[in-house]
Design an enzyme around this catalytic site. Structure first.
Site, PDB file in Angstrom:
ATOM      1  N   SER A 171      47.234  38.169  58.335  1.00  0.00           N
ATOM      2  CA  SER A 171      48.611  38.632  58.058  1.00  0.00           C
ATOM      3  C   SER A 171      49.232  39.511  59.347  1.00  0.00           C
ATOM      4  O   SER A 171      48.002  40.051  60.030  1.00  0.00           O
ATOM      5  CB  SER A 171      48.902  39.550  56.804  1.00  0.00           C
ATOM      6  N   LYS A 179      55.471  22.413  53.159  1.00  0.00           N
ATOM      7  CA  LYS A 179      56.534  21.852  53.357  1.00  0.00           C
ATOM      8  C   LYS A 179      57.816  22.912  53.184  1.00  0.00           C
ATOM      9  O   LYS A 179      57.607  23.718  52.404  1.00  0.00           O
ATOM     10  CB  LYS A 179      56.911  20.690  52.644  1.00  0.00           C
TER      11      LYS A 179
END
Lengths: 360, 360
Positions: free
Chosen positions: A37, A101
């Site tokens: 991250s 997606k």
């Protein structure tokens, strides 16, 4: 889990990454290996609360995950506008790619990602999880049955979930610079995939957006629909939205039967999922009923669909890594077809609902 | 059955008249009084095999039914192209009118029929039977619930039945001079009514036919779809066909809930019918399921929907006949709205799928 388990790195601590982390843990041939991250603290917290083993790598950047030579594959749940950069870089660093997606803002971006995967001999798969549910295979079996379903004539798909006021103000999915396709990329992606799936992945010829898309103030689509048509007489429609309550329907009508499912994206329950079919029905005498009546089919699964996705992806990655297999082309192919249709619908929305030809 | 029973005459021996004859027999306030056919022999046979009482009148012409002063109301199941003539004549002869759908070839014809009924103080109702099923009322109650359904956002309706090769060659519904609207008038009528019903009969503003209608050699529509939109953000789509297997779906999506029914036109079973709803559903933790899950609702009925239609119609006719009531305007109003939408879809099909404004 043997040594053959595929080692996953995850880029970012998105909410959906929690579900996929669990899926990687549950999959017998995959292991949670690294999380990166922009904030090391966030990455540590994520690893601690999402079942990462004690020896998992925790990085304060996405690059560090890609630079770790022991990472086999990355799962990328970043905002769509970041996919091109990070997915291509991941491929250049020889990481197999499980891409959330919507996979890209348009097919030109996706083609760069796919090219990077292909030229590096890597497996690509988008994270359309419901494709991997055993119910999906059972439904596809029915749709492929010439005697009980026949030839597809029409399919209608929906996906919506009613979002909170907070989501409508703050979520990445309503921000033009992050997920510019809005609900079309998010929920519409599933509708388009469902339609392609029902049509055995034959690409439609024409897409036309329907009256009337709803936008937020920044111009991001919050609800829209479209119709699709093929060279033959098949037709399809879909409706996707952030503004309606939860709905995930496929209604597929064939010459000899029909199929309905109402929770195709995420089943109502994790281990048991249903769909219904009707075949060669006629009216009874006086047309006061049907014969035969529709049937409900139940599919049980021990592994959730997300874990089955990870398992399938890892199995393909393992075949490349350990057996010199080639990447499975089905997954990039259907991902690209989905994106082509999304692009055509977006173009139709942008050009005042004129029909748009879909070209491979 | 008391003296107050409404005396029905039937024009013609259509297959559907068998079901409606049974319905008249079953309805507590109606009686089978007369049948007329161009062939007296056919009329006699029809009366004998469809429960007409021994004293029922059997006529060798439609006129004779209309000229019988004891006939209160007529049921007209003739081919659509004959409706204008016979329905107007029936009204001129002071017969209340239960008119089979599609009610007319276009709204201009229907307006002549409605004007004839109105100027003669007669009740008009189209024979859209599912409107009278108690399940329909239960579903409407759900759609009207601001807390469990909210505001309608999208509705999709289907109706198809796979017809035989014989039907495709010979049935009146594929003959341009008899039922020129083809499947749009036959199965599409129900889809349009379902959409209007879900929208609480608010007329859409625009209709657009979808790619690509299928025709027979005579140019009659065998399968088609359309999208509808309103002044606000509501949208609808439908698909109707003679070429797909049996399907009768309504999927209505609201801001707070959704509704599904799969046999709205003719329930799978005559005395027990279901629909399902979902309200205020959210994903469970990790988005691996829904909470709450959808519910199935079952409605039982002793009288079939066709008998309930006859009962409702006869009750309105009785109120006019015995209590000097005025005709109930709801039924001509929604019939006309249905026809207006059908006309707009037909116009869009005829003008190359351009949008057509719907004007009241």
């Amino acid at each position: 889990m043997g040594e053959e388990a595929i080692r996953f790195g995850i880029l970012g601590c998105a909410e959906i990454a929690r579900k996929v982390s669990r899926a990687i843990s549950l999959s017998p041939n995959a292991t949670l290996y690294a999380i990166g991250s922009r904030s090391l603290e966030k990455a540590s917290k994520f690893a601690a609360s999402n079942g990462f083993p004690a020896h998992a790598k925790v990085y304060g950047s996405y690059e560090a995950v890609l630079d770790d030579p022991d990472v086999d594959a990355v799962y990328v749940p970043l905002p769509t506008s970041l996919h091109l950069h990070w997915a291509v870089l991941a491929a250049q660093k020889k990481k197999h790619l499980l891409l959330e997606k919507p996979v890209a803002l348009n097919v030109s971006e996706l083609d760069q990602i796919l090219e990077a995967c292909e030229s590096n001999g890597l497996q690509y798969m988008d994270a359309t999880m419901w494709m991997h549910h055993p119910r999906t295979h059972n439904m596809f079996h029915f749709l492929s049955d010439p005697h009980h379903f026949g030839r597809l004539q029409s399919v209608h798909a929906t996906f919506s979930y009613g979002v909170s006021p907070y989501f409508l103000e703050n979520d990445i999915r309503v921000k033009p610079d992050l997920d510019g396709l809005g609900t079309l990329g998010d929920t519409g992606w599933y509708c388009v995939r469902a339609i392609l799936w029902a049509a055995n992945y034959e690409l439609p010829k024409t897409a036309r957006a329907l009256d009337k898309p709803t936008y937020n103030e920044a111009g991001v689509i919050l609800a829209c629909g479209a119709s699709l048509s093929w060279e033959d007489d098949k037709v399809a429609t879909f409706y996707c939205s952030f503004l309606s309550d939860m709905a995930m329907d496929i209604t597929a009508m064939g010459t000899k039967g029909s199929l309905r499912v109402h929770d195709y994206v995420i089943p109502n329950k994790e281990k048991e999922a249903t769909f219904s079919t009707s075949s060669n029905s006629d009216f009874v005498e006086l047309s006061i009923g049907w014969a035969p009546n529709p049937c409900v089919h139940t599919t049980l699964t021990d592994l959730p669909q997300e874990a089955l996705m990870v398992k399938e992806f890892s199995s393909l990655v393992g075949a490349i890594k350990f057996s010199n297999s080639k990447a499975e082309e089905k997954w990039p192919t259907i991902s690209r077809k989905t994106q082509l249709v999304i692009d055509a619908v977006k173009a139709s929305i942008d050009n005042g609902l004129q029909p748009v030809q879909i070209k491979d």
